[in-house]
Design a protein around this motif. Structure first.
Motif, PDB file in Angstrom:
ATOM      1  N   UNK A  12       0.832  -1.193   0.000  1.00 13.09           N
ATOM      2  CA  UNK A  12       0.000   0.000   0.000  1.00 13.09           C
ATOM      3  C   UNK A  12       0.871   1.248   0.000  1.00 13.09           C
ATOM      4  N   UNK A  13       0.234   2.367  -0.368  1.00 14.07           N
ATOM      5  CA  UNK A  13       0.891   3.669  -0.384  1.00 14.07           C
ATOM      6  C   UNK A  13       0.061   4.664   0.402  1.00 14.07           C
ATOM      7  N   UNK A  14       0.701   5.722   0.857  1.00 15.55           N
ATOM      8  CA  UNK A  14       0.000   6.865   1.443  1.00 15.55           C
ATOM      9  C   UNK A  14       0.112   7.996   0.428  1.00 15.55           C
ATOM     10  N   UNK A  15      -1.043   8.534   0.044  1.00 18.21           N
ATOM     11  CA  UNK A  15      -1.119   9.599  -0.952  1.00 18.21           C
ATOM     12  C   UNK A  15      -1.476  10.908  -0.263  1.00 18.21           C
ATOM     13  N   UNK A  16      -0.858  11.996  -0.678  1.00 17.42           N
ATOM     14  CA  UNK A  16      -1.150  13.318  -0.140  1.00 17.42           C
ATOM     15  C   UNK A  16      -1.857  14.141  -1.210  1.00 17.42           C
ATOM     16  N   UNK A  17      -3.041  14.642  -0.879  1.00 18.61           N
ATOM     17  CA  UNK A  17      -3.879  15.416  -1.798  1.00 18.61           C
ATOM     18  C   UNK A  17      -4.161  16.788  -1.223  1.00 18.61           C
ATOM     19  N   UNK A  18      -4.411  17.789  -2.071  1.00 23.11           N
ATOM     20  CA  UNK A  18      -4.995  19.035  -1.556  1.00 23.11           C
ATOM     21  C   UNK A  18      -6.360  18.704  -0.942  1.00 23.11           C
ATOM     22  N   UNK A  19      -6.716  19.381   0.135  1.00 25.70           N
ATOM     23  CA  UNK A  19      -7.944  19.044   0.873  1.00 25.70           C
ATOM     24  C   UNK A  19      -9.189  19.038  -0.009  1.00 25.70           C
ATOM     25  N   UNK A  28     -10.073   3.938  -8.493  1.00 26.23           N
ATOM     26  CA  UNK A  28      -8.766   3.565  -9.044  1.00 26.23           C
ATOM     27  C   UNK A  28      -7.991   4.821  -9.426  1.00 26.23           C
ATOM     28  N   UNK A  29      -6.703   4.815  -9.136  1.00 26.91           N
ATOM     29  CA  UNK A  29      -5.817   5.921  -9.497  1.00 26.91           C
ATOM     30  C   UNK A  29      -4.538   5.338 -10.082  1.00 26.91           C
ATOM     31  N   UNK A  37       3.349   5.828 -16.834  1.00 26.43           N
ATOM     32  CA  UNK A  37       2.465   5.193 -15.863  1.00 26.43           C
ATOM     33  C   UNK A  37       3.185   3.981 -15.285  1.00 26.43           C
ATOM     34  N   UNK A  38       3.376   3.947 -13.954  1.00 26.72           N
ATOM     35  CA  UNK A  38       4.173   2.881 -13.338  1.00 26.72           C
ATOM     36  C   UNK A  38       3.377   1.977 -12.402  1.00 26.72           C
ATOM     37  N   UNK A  39       2.155   2.397 -12.005  1.00 26.45           N
ATOM     38  CA  UNK A  39       1.379   1.572 -11.076  1.00 26.45           C
ATOM     39  C   UNK A  39      -0.091   1.979 -11.088  1.00 26.45           C
ATOM     40  N   UNK A  57      -2.463  -2.158  -6.714  1.00 26.67           N
ATOM     41  CA  UNK A  57      -3.104  -3.203  -7.513  1.00 26.67           C
ATOM     42  C   UNK A  57      -2.087  -3.843  -8.450  1.00 26.67           C
ATOM     43  N   UNK A  58      -1.293  -3.006  -9.100  1.00 27.01           N
ATOM     44  CA  UNK A  58      -0.258  -3.511 -10.003  1.00 27.01           C
ATOM     45  C   UNK A  58       0.838  -2.463 -10.137  1.00 27.01           C
TER      46      UNK A  58
END
Length: 70
Positions: A12-19, A28-29, A37-39, A57-58
């Motif tokens: 898993x990853x932690x993603x940081x977004x503007x609020x 899906x992202x 595109x790497x994942x 996912x991949x």
């Protein structure tokens, strides 16, 4: 948005977004590095402030990868 943390064991990853741009659960992202595109990841939560967890996912994720929905 960007990848701020990667857990390769838990996949898993932690993603940081503007609020104002937080993604929906199960959305899906895609992660991009150097214009490629790497994942693919799927938003699973939990969310804490501007950060949200997504399962890999991949592909291969690294800190600093950019996030898009296409």
């Amino acid at each position: 948005a960007r990848v701020v943390s990667v857990n390769t064991v838990g996949r898993f990853v932690v993603l940081s977004f503007p609020a104002s741009q937080m993604p929906k659960m199960d959305q899906p992202l895609y992660l991009h590095r150097g214009g490629l595109k790497v994942a693919e990841v799927r938003v699973t939560g939990p969310q804490q402030e501007n950060n949200i967890v997504a399962d890999i996912v991949s592909g291969d994720a690294q800190v600093g990868d950019t996030v898009s929905d296409d």
